[in-house]
Design a protein around this motif. Sequence first.
Motif, PDB file in Angstrom:
ATOM      1  N   GLY A   1      -7.447  -4.269  -6.677  1.00 16.85           N
ATOM      2  CA  GLY A   1      -6.218  -4.623  -7.378  1.00 16.85           C
ATOM      3  C   GLY A   1      -4.973  -4.205  -6.618  1.00 16.85           C
ATOM      4  N   LYS A   2      -4.986  -3.018  -6.044  1.00 13.25           N
ATOM      5  CA  LYS A   2      -3.835  -2.522  -5.296  1.00 13.25           C
ATOM      6  C   LYS A   2      -3.620  -3.347  -4.027  1.00 13.25           C
ATOM      7  CE  LYS A   2      -1.616   0.452  -6.321  1.00 13.25           C
ATOM      8  NZ  LYS A   2      -0.318   0.555  -7.015  1.00 13.25           N
ATOM      9  N   ILE A   3      -4.704  -3.683  -3.340  1.00 13.12           N
ATOM     10  CA  ILE A   3      -4.589  -4.506  -2.131  1.00 13.12           C
ATOM     11  C   ILE A   3      -4.053  -5.881  -2.490  1.00 13.12           C
ATOM     12  CG2 ILE A   3      -5.886  -5.650  -0.284  1.00 13.12           C
ATOM     13  CD1 ILE A   3      -7.800  -3.176  -0.373  1.00 13.12           C
ATOM     14  N   ARG A   4      -4.574  -6.450  -3.568  1.00 10.17           N
ATOM     15  CA  ARG A   4      -4.119  -7.779  -4.002  1.00 10.17           C
ATOM     16  C   ARG A   4      -2.639  -7.758  -4.362  1.00 10.17           C
ATOM     17  NH1 ARG A   4      -5.395 -11.761  -8.667  1.00 10.17           N
ATOM     18  NH2 ARG A   4      -5.313 -13.682  -7.474  1.00 10.17           N
ATOM     19  N   GLU A   5      -2.214  -6.707  -5.033  1.00  5.17           N
ATOM     20  CA  GLU A   5      -0.811  -6.556  -5.421  1.00  5.17           C
ATOM     21  C   GLU A   5       0.089  -6.485  -4.183  1.00  5.17           C
ATOM     22  OE1 GLU A   5       1.488  -2.679  -6.986  1.00  5.17           O
ATOM     23  OE2 GLU A   5      -0.067  -3.417  -8.349  1.00  5.17           O
TER      24      GLU A   5
END
Length: 66
Positions: free
Chosen positions: A41-45
């Motif tokens: 999720g953090k990478i996608r964000e």
Amino acid sequence: MDNMQLEGKWEQAKGRIKEAWGDLTDDDVTQAEGNRDQLVGKIRERTGESIEAIESKLDDIYAQGN
């Protein structure tokens, strides 16, 4: 790779993860602290990459550690 496997390889992979995604900060990686879903999720964000692309790259990173 599931969360249990991720936790076991976390220390080995943190540097490779930050290299692969230069947009991530130390805090981003530390906050995920071995939780694959949070990390994805953090990478996608930060990057806008697809979940599938992120998961594939993570699998490659963890495979390098074996």
